[in-house]
Design an enzyme around this catalytic site. Structure first.
Site, short mmCIF file in Angstrom:
data_model
loop_
_atom_site.label_atom_id
_atom_site.label_comp_id
_atom_site.label_asym_id
_atom_site.label_seq_id
_atom_site.Cartn_x
_atom_site.Cartn_y
_atom_site.Cartn_z
N LYS A 167 0.69 -0.87 0.19
CA LYS A 167 -0.12 -0.33 0.10
C LYS A 167 0.97 1.21 -0.47
O LYS A 167 1.58 1.63 0.78
CB LYS A 167 -0.90 0.14 0.91
N LYS A 219 -2.01 -1.80 -3.71
CA LYS A 219 -3.06 0.33 -3.84
C LYS A 219 -2.23 0.74 -3.47
O LYS A 219 -1.62 1.07 -2.82
CB LYS A 219 -4.28 -0.61 -2.47
#
Ligand code: PBG
Length: 352
Positions: free
Chosen positions: A221, A275
């Site tokens: 992330k 992400k």
């Protein structure tokens, strides 16, 4: 002779630029015509390598107390009351969307330095989980584990003297995961990027008898500007002090993503996520290639809002951009995508 992509390389080189059939002396040496497989819709469908289905979708929902209200920076998206969230779950079941992801907008009065409300078994997200699992048990429910919707400073972890504390935060996150599992959550999704949290959560879940509760880790992330509209939706952009670069990844790194993913798998993650989505397709492809795990991409709020804003301005065809953006995740190797387009794209796929 070296064969690559179906034709001997030497032949391909010789055929460049493409000769017309009349010019080709050797009948076996006909030019490759890539366009034959594209000439009609049936042919395109026949040779298509990747397809998007409703089974690929995870639908993120924002939940709030009281009435549903629109999120200004995300056209078409609302913070839903629990009743409306149950109706959305019903819609998901009808559209055969396998899973929902729940994100609470916590009342500002309930936010504090420690994110205490995250551990309240009767907090908004826990009530939403219970309501949805009671009415529509066949739809999967995923919950974020992180403190940012609950802290007065908007960070995912506990903070002391401006520093986000790792191990102290992990201790709280394991409790948060347990509270969500007790409420009936199917997939625990730690999105906080603290070190060691997947292993600690797995141990805590197993210790409490939740051996069947899955973990989807936000493994790679990045510290991204594309989360802006999400932070509006959960009310953390108003509170966030500074940025998240001491725990979320640097956008300049890719080897590090593989190490992050490897650690989360070793610690017991069942599924992993990359992400944001579209700006990080290279990471997604490498991660899927390297580990072959069930791998998900999060098409984040900023990606959604960019497409919607451009469509609303008439600058691009929103429907087409939506489909194209989602097929790109499949092509890069995703097993599924968290996307705010989920119900819209499912309706389109089901031709409703
Ligand atoms: C919270 C969290 C964020 C997102 C998912 N979980 C925001 C952040 O890390 O600041 C972003 C999702 C989106 O932008 O759609 N840890």
């Amino acid at each position: 002779m070296a064969i690559k992509y179906g034709r001997p390389i030497e032949t391909r080189a010789r055929l460049h630029p493409v000769e017309t059939p009349a010019q080709a002396a050797d009948p076996l040496d006909l030019p490759t015509r890539m366009r034959r497989n594209r000439r009609s819709e049936w042919a395109r469908r026949l040779v298509r390598e990747h397809a998007l289905t409703t089974d690929d979708l995870i639908w993120p929902l924002f939940i709030a107390e009281g009435k549903s209200t629109p999120v200004a920076s995300m056209p078409g998206i609302e913070r839903l009351s629990i009743d409306d969230a149950v109706r959305a779950a019903e819609r998901a079941a009808k559209l055969t969307i396998p899973c929902l992801a729940l994100f609470p907008y916590t009342d500002p009065g309930l936010r504090d330095e420690h994110g205490s409300e995250a551990l309240n078994p009767d907090n908004l997200v826990c009530r939403a989980i219970r309501a949805i699992k009671k009415e529509i048990p066949e739809v999967g429910v995923l919950c974020d584990v992180a403190l940012d919707p609950f802290t007065s400073h908007g960070h995912d972890g506990l903070m002391r003297d401006g520093v986000i504390l790792n191990d102290e935060t992990v201790a709280v996150l394991t409790k948060q995961a347990l509270v969500q599992a007790q409420a009936g959550c199917d997939i625990i999704a730690p999105s906080d990027m603290m070190d060691g949290r997947v292993g600690a959560i797995r141990k805590a879940l197993d210790g409490a008898g939740f051996t069947d509760v899955s973990i989807m880790s936000y493994a790679a992330k990045y510290a991204s500007a594309f989360y802006g509209p999400f932070r509006d939706a959960v009310g953390s952009s108003a509170t966030l002090t500074g940025d998240k670069r001491t725990y979320q990844m640097d956008p300049g790194n890719s080897e590090e993503a593989l190490r992050e993913v490897e650690l989360d798998i070793a610690e017991g993650a069942d599924m992993i996520m990359v992400k944001p989505g579209m700006p990080y397709l290279d990471i997604l492809a490498r991660v899927k290639d390297a580990f072959g795990m069930p791998t998900f991409a999060y098409q984040v709020s900023g990606e959604y809002s960019m497409i919607m804003a451009a469509a609303q301005n008439g600058w691009l065809d929103g429907e087409k951009a939506m489909i194209e953006s989602l097929i790109a995740f499949k092509r890069a190797g995703a097993d599924g995508v968290l996307t705010y387009f989920a119900p819209r794209v499912a309706e389109k796929l089901k031709k409703i």
